[in-house]
Scaffold this motif. Structure first.
Motif, PDB file in Angstrom:
ATOM      1  N   THR A 101      -6.995  17.114  16.705  1.00  0.00           N
ATOM      2  CA  THR A 101      -5.719  17.632  17.198  1.00  0.00           C
ATOM      3  C   THR A 101      -4.827  17.898  15.997  1.00  0.00           C
ATOM      4  OG1 THR A 101      -4.604  15.484  17.346  1.00  0.00           O
ATOM      5  CG2 THR A 101      -5.919  16.190  19.270  1.00  0.00           C
ATOM      6  N   ALA A 102      -3.836  18.742  16.180  1.00  0.00           N
ATOM      7  CA  ALA A 102      -2.932  19.056  15.073  1.00  0.00           C
ATOM      8  C   ALA A 102      -2.214  17.801  14.579  1.00  0.00           C
ATOM      9  CB  ALA A 102      -1.929  20.116  15.508  1.00  0.00           C
ATOM     10  N   ASP A 103      -1.727  16.971  15.504  1.00  0.00           N
ATOM     11  CA  ASP A 103      -1.004  15.759  15.100  1.00  0.00           C
ATOM     12  C   ASP A 103      -1.893  14.833  14.276  1.00  0.00           C
ATOM     13  OD1 ASP A 103       1.266  16.635  16.341  1.00  0.00           O
ATOM     14  OD2 ASP A 103       1.018  15.393  18.145  1.00  0.00           O
ATOM     15  N   ALA A 104      -3.130  14.638  14.738  1.00  0.00           N
ATOM     16  CA  ALA A 104      -4.047  13.762  14.009  1.00  0.00           C
ATOM     17  C   ALA A 104      -4.387  14.352  12.644  1.00  0.00           C
ATOM     18  CB  ALA A 104      -5.321  13.548  14.819  1.00  0.00           C
ATOM     19  N   PHE A 105      -4.611  15.653  12.598  1.00  0.00           N
ATOM     20  CA  PHE A 105      -4.960  16.306  11.338  1.00  0.00           C
ATOM     21  C   PHE A 105      -3.853  16.124  10.307  1.00  0.00           C
ATOM     22  CE2 PHE A 105      -4.776  19.912   8.432  1.00  0.00           C
ATOM     23  CZ  PHE A 105      -6.072  19.962   7.940  1.00  0.00           C
ATOM     24  N   TYR A 106      -2.617  16.409  10.700  1.00  0.00           N
ATOM     25  CA  TYR A 106      -1.535  16.327   9.723  1.00  0.00           C
ATOM     26  C   TYR A 106      -1.239  14.883   9.315  1.00  0.00           C
ATOM     27  CZ  TYR A 106      -0.912  21.294  10.382  1.00  0.00           C
ATOM     28  OH  TYR A 106      -1.129  22.649  10.415  1.00  0.00           O
ATOM     29  N   ALA A 107      -1.478  13.945  10.224  1.00  0.00           N
ATOM     30  CA  ALA A 107      -1.318  12.534   9.865  1.00  0.00           C
ATOM     31  C   ALA A 107      -2.388  12.114   8.852  1.00  0.00           C
ATOM     32  CB  ALA A 107      -1.396  11.664  11.112  1.00  0.00           C
ATOM     33  N   LEU A 108      -3.627  12.555   9.069  1.00  0.00           N
ATOM     34  CA  LEU A 108      -4.701  12.209   8.146  1.00  0.00           C
ATOM     35  C   LEU A 108      -4.564  12.965   6.824  1.00  0.00           C
ATOM     36  CD1 LEU A 108      -7.650  12.036  10.683  1.00  0.00           C
ATOM     37  CD2 LEU A 108      -6.715  10.132   9.354  1.00  0.00           C
ATOM     38  N   ARG A 109      -4.029  14.172   6.882  1.00  0.00           N
ATOM     39  CA  ARG A 109      -3.768  14.907   5.632  1.00  0.00           C
ATOM     40  C   ARG A 109      -2.711  14.186   4.801  1.00  0.00           C
ATOM     41  NH1 ARG A 109      -1.310  20.983   5.473  1.00  0.00           N
ATOM     42  NH2 ARG A 109       0.627  19.767   5.623  1.00  0.00           N
ATOM     43  N   ALA A 110      -1.668  13.690   5.462  1.00  0.00           N
ATOM     44  CA  ALA A 110      -0.634  12.929   4.758  1.00  0.00           C
ATOM     45  C   ALA A 110      -1.213  11.634   4.189  1.00  0.00           C
ATOM     46  CB  ALA A 110       0.522  12.632   5.711  1.00  0.00           C
ATOM     47  N   GLN A 111      -2.097  10.999   4.943  1.00  0.00           N
ATOM     48  CA  GLN A 111      -2.754   9.777   4.470  1.00  0.00           C
ATOM     49  C   GLN A 111      -3.586  10.063   3.222  1.00  0.00           C
ATOM     50  OE1 GLN A 111      -4.908   7.697   7.572  1.00  0.00           O
ATOM     51  NE2 GLN A 111      -6.242   6.651   6.101  1.00  0.00           N
ATOM     52  N   PHE A 112      -4.302  11.184   3.243  1.00  0.00           N
ATOM     53  CA  PHE A 112      -5.096  11.600   2.087  1.00  0.00           C
ATOM     54  C   PHE A 112      -4.209  11.804   0.867  1.00  0.00           C
ATOM     55  CE2 PHE A 112      -6.642  15.159  -0.507  1.00  0.00           C
ATOM     56  CZ  PHE A 112      -7.902  14.709  -0.869  1.00  0.00           C
ATOM     57  N   ASN A 113      -3.113  12.525   1.039  1.00  0.00           N
ATOM     58  CA  ASN A 113      -2.240  12.829  -0.092  1.00  0.00           C
ATOM     59  C   ASN A 113      -1.539  11.595  -0.640  1.00  0.00           C
ATOM     60  OD1 ASN A 113      -2.785  15.588  -0.273  1.00  0.00           O
ATOM     61  ND2 ASN A 113      -1.274  16.109   1.295  1.00  0.00           N
ATOM     62  N   ALA A 114      -1.344  10.590   0.205  1.00  0.00           N
ATOM     63  CA  ALA A 114      -0.670   9.367  -0.240  1.00  0.00           C
ATOM     64  C   ALA A 114      -1.636   8.344  -0.835  1.00  0.00           C
ATOM     65  CB  ALA A 114       0.086   8.737   0.927  1.00  0.00           C
ATOM     66  N   SER A 115      -2.920   8.533  -0.620  1.00  0.00           N
ATOM     67  CA  SER A 115      -3.905   7.522  -1.009  1.00  0.00           C
ATOM     68  C   SER A 115      -4.357   7.675  -2.457  1.00  0.00           C
ATOM     69  CB  SER A 115      -5.135   7.614  -0.100  1.00  0.00           C
ATOM     70  OG  SER A 115      -6.130   6.691  -0.505  1.00  0.00           O
ATOM     71  N   SER A 116      -4.617   6.541  -3.102  1.00  0.00           N
ATOM     72  CA  SER A 116      -5.224   6.527  -4.435  1.00  0.00           C
ATOM     73  C   SER A 116      -6.582   5.835  -4.398  1.00  0.00           C
ATOM     74  CB  SER A 116      -4.306   5.815  -5.435  1.00  0.00           C
ATOM     75  OG  SER A 116      -4.054   4.480  -5.018  1.00  0.00           O
ATOM     76  N   ASP A 117      -7.042   5.496  -3.182  1.00  0.00           N
ATOM     77  CA  ASP A 117      -8.329   4.840  -3.011  1.00  0.00           C
ATOM     78  C   ASP A 117      -9.438   5.890  -2.968  1.00  0.00           C
ATOM     79  OD1 ASP A 117     -10.547   3.844  -0.867  1.00  0.00           O
ATOM     80  OD2 ASP A 117      -9.774   2.164  -2.055  1.00  0.00           O
ATOM     81  N   ILE A 118     -10.371   5.808  -3.912  1.00  0.00           N
ATOM     82  CA  ILE A 118     -11.397   6.843  -4.040  1.00  0.00           C
ATOM     83  C   ILE A 118     -12.263   6.947  -2.793  1.00  0.00           C
ATOM     84  CG2 ILE A 118     -13.532   7.431  -5.265  1.00  0.00           C
ATOM     85  CD1 ILE A 118     -12.183   6.517  -7.836  1.00  0.00           C
ATOM     86  N   TYR A 119     -12.655   5.820  -2.206  1.00  0.00           N
ATOM     87  CA  TYR A 119     -13.517   5.859  -1.032  1.00  0.00           C
ATOM     88  C   TYR A 119     -12.786   6.479   0.159  1.00  0.00           C
ATOM     89  CZ  TYR A 119     -16.874   4.472   2.528  1.00  0.00           C
ATOM     90  OH  TYR A 119     -17.794   4.492   3.550  1.00  0.00           O
ATOM     91  N   GLU A 120     -11.543   6.077   0.376  1.00  0.00           N
ATOM     92  CA  GLU A 120     -10.757   6.637   1.478  1.00  0.00           C
ATOM     93  C   GLU A 120     -10.564   8.132   1.290  1.00  0.00           C
ATOM     94  OE1 GLU A 120      -6.726   5.441   3.871  1.00  0.00           O
ATOM     95  OE2 GLU A 120      -6.560   5.535   1.687  1.00  0.00           O
ATOM     96  N   ARG A 121     -10.229   8.548   0.082  1.00  0.00           N
ATOM     97  CA  ARG A 121     -10.037   9.981  -0.172  1.00  0.00           C
ATOM     98  C   ARG A 121     -11.339  10.759   0.028  1.00  0.00           C
ATOM     99  NH1 ARG A 121      -5.290  11.736  -2.765  1.00  0.00           N
ATOM    100  NH2 ARG A 121      -6.394  13.548  -3.616  1.00  0.00           N
TER     101      ARG A 121
END
Length: 294
Positions: free
Chosen positions: A87-107
Motif C-alpha cells: 500500500t502507499a502508506d506502508a511503502f512510504y513508511a518503509l522508505r522513510a525507515q530505509f532512509n533513516a537506518s544505518s543498519d546494513i542488514y535492515e537496509r
C-alpha cells in the motif's frame, strides 16, 4: 546455458543483451565488472572468478549480505512481500525507515522491497542521499526467490567491492577480462543521466573510463568490453575499438508514443590493443528488449 534473470529490476539491465555480450567477451581467469548493476552479465557467463563492483553501497551491501546469509536473508525478505506492505502508506513508511537506518542488514532487506514495490524498479536518490522513488502501485509484486537463490549460490565465485571504477581497473591483472556497463551517454543534449547512486556520471567520467579501457588494453594486455548508447560521442570516445551495434527495443520514456528501438554499442579493446580492422563497418544484430524481469 539457460539464461538467468537478476533478482532486481534495473534500468539498463543486460538480461536481453547477455548472449550478445557473452559472444564478444574473451576467455579469462576472472571477469571484472566496475559497474555491476543487477548482475545479468555475471549471472550469464562462466568465469572461474569475478570481481563485481558498484559505486552504490546499498547494492553492494545487499550482495554481500546475500552471499553471507542467503537463507536468513531470503526468509526475512519474503516477509516484506505481503499484501499489508503493498500500500502507499506502508511503502512510504518503509522508505522513510530505509532512509533513516544505518543498519546494513535492515537496509539490504528494505532495498529489495523498495526495488520491487517502487515505481518502474527505479533506483534514485536525492541530493541528500535519500531514496526518493515513489510507490509503484503493482497488484502483486513478485518475490524473486529462485533468482535470489541462484545469485547467492554463484556469489561463492565473486568478490564484491564498492569503490570508484578507476580502482577496479587498478585491481585488474593480465589474464583478467573487464566488462564496463556505465550509466549511458544521453541520446540527446536534453536527456539526462540516470542516477544509480547519490550522484550522476559526467561526460568527463565517460572520457576517463574510455582512457582507462584503452590503457588497460594496450599497455597491460587486459581486454576490455564497454557498452553504451550508439552516439557520435560514444564512437569518438571508443576510437580504435572493435564495434558491434545492436538495435534494442526499449521504452525511452513513460510516453508510449516514444517507445522505439535504440542503437546500442559494444566497444571491444582486445589485449595488446591490436584491432585488425579499426575502420570496418560494425556488425549489427536485432535484439528485442521488453519489460524488466517479473
Amino acid at each position: 546455458m539457460k539464461k538467468q534473470r537478476a533478482f532486481l529490476k534495473w534500468a539498463g539491465g543486460k538480461f536481453t543483451l547477455a548472449d550478445a555480450i557473452r559472444r564478444v567477451l574473451p576467455p579469462g581467469e576472472k571477469l571484472i565488472e566496475p559497474f555491476v548493476g543487477a548482475g545479468s552479465v555475471f549471472l550469464n557467463t562462466d568465469y572461474d572468478k569475478y570481481l563485481l563492483n558498484d559505486i552504490n553501497p546499498d547494492l553492494i551491501n545487499l550482495y554481500r549480505t546475500l552471499k553471507r546469509r542467503p537463507r536468513t536473508y531470503i526468509n526475512d525478505a519474503r516477509d516484506l512481500f505481503v499484501p499489508e506492505t503493498n500500500t502507499a502508506d506502508a511503502f512510504y513508511a518503509l522508505r522513510a525507515q530505509f532512509n533513516a537506518s544505518s543498519d546494513i542488514y535492515e537496509r539490504s532487506l528494505l532495498f529489495l522491497y523498495l526495488n520491487r514495490h517502487g515505481y518502474n524498479g527505479l533506483c534514485r536518490y536525492n541530493a541528500s542521499g535519500g531514496f526518493n522513488v515513489p510507490f509503484g502501485r503493482y497488484k502483486k509484486p513478485y518475490f524473486p526467490e529462485a533468482e535470489l537463490e541462484f545469485f547467492a549460490e554463484k556469489s561463492s565465485k565473486a568478490t564484491f567491492t564498492c569503490e570508484p571504477f578507476q580502482d577496479s581497473f587498478r585491481r585488474a591483472r593480465k589474464g583478467n577480462v573487464v566488462y564496463c556497463d556505465p550509466p549511458y551517454l544521453p541520446l540527446s543534449p536534453t536527456a539526462s543521466f540516470t542516477s544509480y547512486a547519490a550522484r550522476g556520471f559526467s561526460f568527463e567520467e565517460q572520457a576517463l573510463l574510455a582512457k582507462k579501457a584503452k590503457h588497460a588494453s594496450r599497455y597491460r594486455h587486459i581486454p576490455v568490453l564497454l557498452s553504451n548508447h550508439d552516439t557520435d560521442e560514444a564512437r569518438h570516445l571508443y576510437q580504435g575499438a572493435e564495434l558491434t551495434t545492436l538495435q534494442v527495443s526499449r521504452f525511452i520514456s513513460q510516453n508510449g508514443a516514444t517507445r522505439r528501438k535504440v542503437a546500442e554499442l559494444l566497444a571491444y579493446f582486445p589485449a595488446g590493443g591490436v584491432v585488425l580492422q579499426p575502420n570496418a563497418e560494425p556488425s549489427t544484430g536485432i535484439i528485442k528488449k521488453g519489460r524488466k524481469s517479473k
